[in-house]
Design a protein around this motif. Structure first.
Motif, PDB file in Angstrom:
ATOM      1  N   GLU A   1       5.858  -8.741  10.223  1.00  0.00           N
ATOM      2  CA  GLU A   1       6.150  -7.566   9.394  1.00  0.00           C
ATOM      3  C   GLU A   1       7.629  -7.180   9.457  1.00  0.00           C
ATOM      4  OE1 GLU A   1       4.079  -6.362   7.318  1.00  0.00           O
ATOM      5  OE2 GLU A   1       2.115  -7.038   7.986  1.00  0.00           O
TER       6      GLU A   1
ATOM      7  N   VAL B   1       9.341  -9.277   6.680  1.00  0.00           N
ATOM      8  CA  VAL B   1       9.151  -8.876   5.281  1.00  0.00           C
ATOM      9  C   VAL B   1       9.750  -7.495   5.012  1.00  0.00           C
ATOM     10  CG1 VAL B   1       7.268 -10.436   4.720  1.00  0.00           C
ATOM     11  CG2 VAL B   1       6.737  -8.249   5.797  1.00  0.00           C
TER      12      VAL B   1
ATOM     13  N   GLU C   1       6.304  -2.021   3.923  1.00  0.00           N
ATOM     14  CA  GLU C   1       6.217  -2.933   5.074  1.00  0.00           C
ATOM     15  C   GLU C   1       6.671  -2.250   6.369  1.00  0.00           C
ATOM     16  OE1 GLU C   1       4.564  -5.455   4.653  1.00  0.00           O
ATOM     17  OE2 GLU C   1       4.946  -6.442   2.754  1.00  0.00           O
TER      18      GLU C   1
ATOM     19  N   HIS D   1       3.787  -1.053   8.025  1.00  0.00           N
ATOM     20  CA  HIS D   1       3.002  -2.085   8.719  1.00  0.00           C
ATOM     21  C   HIS D   1       3.602  -2.390  10.091  1.00  0.00           C
ATOM     22  CE1 HIS D   1       1.496  -3.677   4.527  1.00  0.00           C
ATOM     23  NE2 HIS D   1       1.327  -2.381   4.678  1.00  0.00           N
TER      24      HIS D   1
ATOM     25  N   ASP E   1      -1.708  -8.406   2.227  1.00  0.00           N
ATOM     26  CA  ASP E   1      -1.059  -9.709   2.007  1.00  0.00           C
ATOM     27  C   ASP E   1      -1.666 -10.419   0.790  1.00  0.00           C
ATOM     28  OD1 ASP E   1       0.488  -9.210   4.219  1.00  0.00           O
ATOM     29  OD2 ASP E   1      -0.405 -10.734   5.482  1.00  0.00           O
TER      30      ASP E   1
END
Ligand SMILES: [Ca+2]
Ligand SMILES: [Ca+2]
Ligand SMILES: [Ca+2]
Ligand SMILES: [Ca+2]
Ligand SMILES: [Ca+2]
Ligand SMILES: [Ca+2]
Lengths: 271, 271, 271, 271, 271, 271
Positions: free
Chosen positions: D35, D38, D66, D69, D178
């Motif tokens: 994570e 990204v 993100e 996340h 995802d």
């Protein structure tokens, strides 16, 4: 969870392109002491913080602000890269720009196509290993204070390496924020003590009587500079309020070690 | 220039081998906050120090002592590795040793033949990038204080991860030295201020009037934790003695950036 | 098993030396997207491939070709380094070469004695961490397609950074091969689907009913750019043929986390 | 500029501690395809994007998601680390936990005091070198699609490595996101083509007539696997609509290179 | 240019899976002294070699063979990973396998899906920085000899860490090749001398009269181990045939350095 | 345990500042083959040495001397950095200095404030991974001999890259010490053999009859250079005194490997 606005916390508009300075500015974006480090470090310390309340809330707040500084630096570098000379002859309109050409980061053109990235001014990628979140706020707040000192020092140096008024304007903002943030961490260190959460030495809770003899209070002289023990660190009351600082020459207290032979299955040189 | 004696500064003799703990001990030998870092960092700060006298002499003295700590840890790890189980079945005299087998570092056997190396407890090599010598002693002494706090914290944790009396004896020595060294750097910070060499914010000499508006004194709230501004860092007199700490929500002060199109010779997505 | 012929797959002969460009060319030899990456990646994916037949055979074939591209770039860099100016004054026959001197990589002379090495244009060593062989061909072929796109992009940029006809001739060959290789991976992606081996989303075999609610089909808006949801990714039939793409603002669905106090044996800040 | 709420985008609460799995989960937090990659990659691509509008807005939106996340995984790992066995004997209530003890990451205790950090499951720090923002959206969107494929693959594997219902619940959320994000990047690739911004091969604007002969359309066979040319990549119309895919054995087209002698001032082996 | 055959140079078939040993075997695939290092190093030395003939031809020949060893190890690791236990309970048929579970590399499953990769036994990626091609064959051939010694040593240790007959069979082949390759480099060193191309000290061509006084022939004693000068290195005729080896205590020959004050624009601690 | 004197082992005083050369000199301070490597490597080999006496004592003695060389190079670099041009225009008093400006390391100013650090000439941090202490003295002494050869080669190259008499004086001292140290390791290799401690091949104790057939004595030709087998390494008595060197073409002795299907729980491409 985060939300983002495209408006910038502060203006990041150089008066003109300068790929030489763009490379240098990478240091405070993706270097050991750059904005990536403080942003991700304060957030991690905040998320990991097992003590709810003001310290955790403060960590998450400042970490979120630092993300805005990452954004400001990326934007500034992008604009400084608006015209990258692709060859030496293009750089050669003057000797100044020839010199500047030599300093530019070729990856800004070849890899990024005219954009910033997460590396320092010598091209070393930013590393998650720069970040520490130890679970002990006193130890970490000292690291945070250091980060703001190293950071303000670097930006102040960069301030003397450019004449571009727009760049200088942004650097002044970053310098001011690092000023505030230095004071913030030093205030938080005082507050941790005032709240009785941690003291010196860290970790304060380790039973002091386990420490051997006076090794906790003695400055040991191991180099021949005559003034090594001429400072406060070698005399006067100890800063933990529990002893007296002293000094003496370093000395060995154990024999030269004798190691047993190695395991023959490891094929080392036998004994 | 250095000279070396094979006698150790302090005993480094475990009561028995323990390859599981040998791996863990690598953290304070070759990790970010281990003895390699402080030894090489204090020496570098001392060599680079452009101010002759007590600070330089002190740095070189403590750096030299830290080399002895590197030696102590290498010796301890070597002895903990005296019998490394080479296969799971050799590890299997008990469930404890089966668990310990799983933790051992296979490079201790395959690469080093039963010896220590300059890596951390997860096998990451020690990096010269851990070391900072900025030329500003105030910034660096805060880093040094942090290093001793993180270091003492890690050794204190390791102290709770072994029952071997010999290992614990050595760890207690290292804990005591880190105790002293924390106080040393905090004392040196005070002395720098008393000597009028550096203050807060670092670098103090940067002209304060260049900082924009109140960004040097305001805590900016960017996360919704209710207590983010409930600490000393958000109210009361500033720690630089020149203003008042305040708090307010973070806000944008510049428009969303508009970047010009890229150079077509770089083949980016056109505009 | 490999055999080697010293004849080159394509000519690699510059019209003259150019240490400035030699440094830049290192990017596509030893950078993240360089020939070392694709050569070792395709071979590894081929060796690891558990599905015998055309995919495995193709991977090993192209990986072997990429080794020839590594060889071509090494040879080209060697020849560009035939005369490295060792001092600034030697560089100073013209301002162009003075600028070029600043860009040359000093390790080409000091370390390699006039030869190429496995590093990128900023001197970062090539890393085995660039290579992915996940065992899922669909995921990996997308990575391979990317690699050829990034690679062709970088070589095309380098093409605009030199006037040497011999260098340009070789770059054109590499550009043509990356052209073919992009199409090759995109064709292989289509063939994987046609063969029923893998689909979207990867891994297709994960039971879709395990995914919570509509999180698999909703674009979540977390930034205030007005057009974030104005693309195909936020409306219309889903690309997996199983739903409809939608958009909505991001929102939290869980409380702020409360962590329990830490283990006191780890000496963190207590609660 | 960002603002943060402490409420989580999705629940991250395991049913019980599991330091073995905490270590494994580091892979999708701080690994190459985790994570951190990204989040920082999409934000950088967005900030660097020189084309205003939907693509830039979308990139900044998903990058911001993100970050949430990252927060979820840090929180999950923190909770899995609530009780770390400090010694093998503490691990020894069962053979299962003995095995699990062997897998735990000692830095979770020694360095972080029971918290997550930015490293992968083998302890390698996250690197800014994982991130690519090339300035060419077609190349980068393929990389982004790959990242979501590798990411979903890894989380799906982790799903099969735990029985904890709370952990599985969070993993299912990440798998669903995802799923969406794979489709998002594939849709964006289609939209780039539909908007006429970029095509195959990347960069499409490089003049095709510069490519030598048929090297842009030929699959070259360099390994003896019989089916290397048995796929779509070696016959049929080219995917750029401009030629025909063919196959032939690889062959050398240039002589073995003859390098001139080295500069004697570099002290290499003479000729 | 290379061609590849899928047939292996030597068999790589274990009698059974063993993910514990698969992790250990990564050391000689992707570690500092593994097959990746020698393959890429010998090829680079060969390509960079500016002296045509036997040395260049030999380097390219052995480098090509080493690629086959990379392939053998990847294949062996793949097969050792055929059944990876995904959870501790799956590992728990015996205490042996519980111990083995603790040693397995979780990335073999999570990242690679049951395959090898270019990392060492502690998960550190292989680095292009391991490779040296200095342009001086004498210096490099000594490095090559070392590489074969360290390599054979590591494989011989691994030989004692497994009971699998298939694995041992392959290791024996690698041990035999390293045996040959050690002799090969030592023979090449002799041949370089016999051909008059290079001697001791490297580089032999540096004018000996430039070396100050006797520093080229004296062993300097800086540690108190009593036998430091009791070897051939401290007495007898020098190995360059031009002097006599001697020994004496180390001593300083220059004053303690006084550095001038720093540039105030860099904001260091003033003098 | 160490003690330190501030007096230098040898003078390190340039005639004038030269930030261009300061950057280059970092290579032999913090590069793969620099003084940091040999200092820390010899000390580690000494501490780890399980054979008491002359070898161990010698290792600790030379390791301690190398620390003095680190100090000399740091001091030299500090002085070369006395005046760093902060901008291209300041560099532009002559074209020579403009060229030199392009080569300077911006971190010397921004990060270190005019001081040396532990990185190489391209800014890559020194790594503990450069150091090997295998437990087998024969293997390690060959590495040490290489290190002194590569080191002397690099310093000799740097000698040709400066005209400053003070710098050249210091380089000559380092060249002389590397001369001595090359002979020292070659003498120690001979002594190891004479003492019957280790021979060729390393490890000599591995039972030779375990090696398959003639793979220990055959040079395998895998590249088409006509002279690959025209050296001593391919004919004549083997250097281990036990066989005859031969040559023959490389050939495969095992079938192309067939891997079983992957574990479906890892979601790879199915078979
Ligand atoms: Ca900041
Ligand atoms: Ca210490
Ligand atoms: Ca290629
Ligand atoms: Ca995600
Ligand atoms: Ca080999
Ligand atoms: Ca030396």
């Amino acid at each position: 969870m985060f939300t983002h606005t495209q408006a910038l916390q502060y203006e990041a508009k150089p008066d003109g392109p300068d790929p030489d300075f763009a490379r240098k500015l990478q240091e405070v974006l993706g270097g050991q002491w750059g904005e990536m480090t403080v942003a991700t470090q304060y957030l991690l310390q905040g998320w990991n913080c097992r003590l709810p309340g003001k310290y955790k809330d403060m960590l998450l707040s400042i970490g979120t602000e630092e993300l805005a500084h990452v954004e400001i630096l990326v934007t500034m570098i992008d604009r400084l890269l608006d015209h990258i000379p692709l060859k030496p002859d293009a750089a050669d309109r003057s000797k100044e720009s020839a010199a500047g050409y030599g300093q530019l980061n070729p990856q800004h053109a070849i890899v990024n196509g005219g954009g910033a990235y997460y590396r320092d001014s010598m091209g070393l990628p930013w590393s998650g290993g720069y970040v520490t979140a130890s679970g002990n706020l006193m130890a970490d707040f000292h690291y945070n204070a250091t980060a703001e000192m190293q950071g303000r020092l670097q930006v102040s140096r960069l301030y003397n390496m450019t004449d571009d008024p727009g760049v200088k304007e942004t650097l002044k903002f970053l310098i001011a924020r690092d000023h505030m943030h230095q004071m913030q961490w030093l205030a938080a260190i005082e507050e941790l003590k005032a709240d009785g959460l941690e003291g010196i030495p860290v970790p304060e809770a380790f039973p002091m009587e386990e420490e051997p003899a006076d090794f906790g209070y003695a400055f040991l002289v191991a180099s021949d500079g005559p003034d090594a023990a001429a400072g406060r660190w070698a005399h006067g009351p100890a800063l933990d309020g529990r002893g007296e600082m002293t000094a003496r020459p370093i000395e060995a207290s154990a024999d030269a070690p004798q190691l047993p032979p190695g395991d023959p299955r490891l094929w080392g040189t036998p004994q």
